[in-house]
Design a protein around this motif. Structure first.
Motif, PDB file in Angstrom:
ATOM      1  N   LEU A   1       0.460   7.001  -6.690  1.00 21.42           N
ATOM      2  CA  LEU A   1      -0.744   7.846  -6.564  1.00 21.42           C
ATOM      3  C   LEU A   1      -0.045   9.310  -6.796  1.00 21.42           C
ATOM      4  N   THR A   2       0.902   9.345  -5.838  1.00 20.74           N
ATOM      5  CA  THR A   2       1.531  10.877  -5.627  1.00 20.74           C
ATOM      6  C   THR A   2       2.302  11.300  -6.949  1.00 20.74           C
TER       7      THR A   2
ATOM      8  N   THR B   1       0.764  -1.195  -0.167  1.00 20.69           N
ATOM      9  CA  THR B   1      -0.070  -0.022  -0.046  1.00 20.69           C
ATOM     10  C   THR B   1       0.676   1.350  -0.058  1.00 20.69           C
ATOM     11  N   THR B   2       2.108   1.200   0.695  1.00 21.02           N
ATOM     12  CA  THR B   2       3.070   2.490   0.644  1.00 21.02           C
ATOM     13  C   THR B   2       3.613   2.610  -0.488  1.00 21.02           C
TER      14      THR B   2
ATOM     15  N   SER C   1       1.704   1.640  -3.616  1.00 23.74           N
ATOM     16  CA  SER C   1       0.666   2.244  -4.241  1.00 23.74           C
ATOM     17  C   SER C   1       0.352   3.677  -3.899  1.00 23.74           C
ATOM     18  N   ARG C   2       0.635   4.074  -3.040  1.00 21.55           N
ATOM     19  CA  ARG C   2       0.319   5.449  -2.491  1.00 21.55           C
ATOM     20  C   ARG C   2       1.702   6.370  -3.042  1.00 21.55           C
TER      21      ARG C   2
END
Length: 209
Positions: free
Chosen positions: A26-27, A19-20, A22-23
């Motif tokens: 996203l950024t 998830t890290t 993934s985020r």
């Protein structure tokens, strides 16, 4: 939007840092307005079961997920259709009454422990990423998350890890590493690997335009 969206799938063991990653994507892909769809949101509704039965749920087994709905929602996004994503209540061990409305976009990032386990999901992914992190680190992260965010006791987390998380990881998660296009060692702290992943994603997006 006329072009098919880029779908990036990110998997790895519980607490691996997917998830890290993934985020971070996203950024870094923000100008393309990416959305994140988490497979965890699609745990099956258990409101018809008593709590004593719900708490025994093996969340690390593929049967715990409503993957048909997950695949259907991904396909809707691919067809430029909005979806309403379920919200899972981990304290009640069932879905809540809420949903999250997600609009289609050019970049869709999906993550989940069992993401590569289902061939129907794999076939929808343009770029498959496996986040590979040491078992001890993953356990510590899971312990911190489940006690702080999901209302579980230390003893309960340890018991669950030994009874289901570790054996299910060995059976259903680790073997799917072979499907990965990119393997990211050490999760969200591997900034070089994330940069390489971002550059690859950008190249595909730009090529699709």
């Amino acid at each position: 939007m006329t072009n098919k969206p880029l779908i990036i799938g990110i998997t790895g063991g519980s607490g691996s840092g997917k998830t890290t990653v993934s985020r971070a994507l996203l950024t870094r892909l923000a100008t393309h307005h990416p959305v994140l769809l988490q497979q965890d949101s699609y745990y099956r509704d258990q409101s018809d079961k008593p709590m004593a039965e719900r708490i025994k749920t093996n969340y690390d087994h593929p049967d715990s997920l409503e993957n048909d709905l997950f695949v259907a929602d991904l396909e809707r996004l691919m067809r430029n259709q909005a979806i309403d994503v379920p919200v899972y209540d981990y304290e009640q061990h069932t879905r809540s009454n809420q949903t999250v409305h997600v609009q289609p976009t050019g970049v869709i990032i999906v993550d989940g422990v069992l993401l590569f386990n289902d061939v129907n999901v794999r076939n929808l992914l343009d770029l498959k990423v496996y986040v590979d992190t040491d078992d001890d680190i993953r356990f510590i992260r899971r312990l911190q998350r489940d006690t702080h965010e999901r209302g579980r006791t230390v003893e309960g987390v340890i018991e669950q890890y030994l009874a289901t998380v570790k054996p299910m990881h060995n059976q259903f998660v680790e073997p799917t590493k072979r499907y990965a296009d990119i393997i990211v060692p050490e999760g969200g702290q591997n900034f070089i690997a994330i940069d390489m992943l971002m550059n690859q994603a950008l190249a595909i997006v730009n090529n699709n335009q």
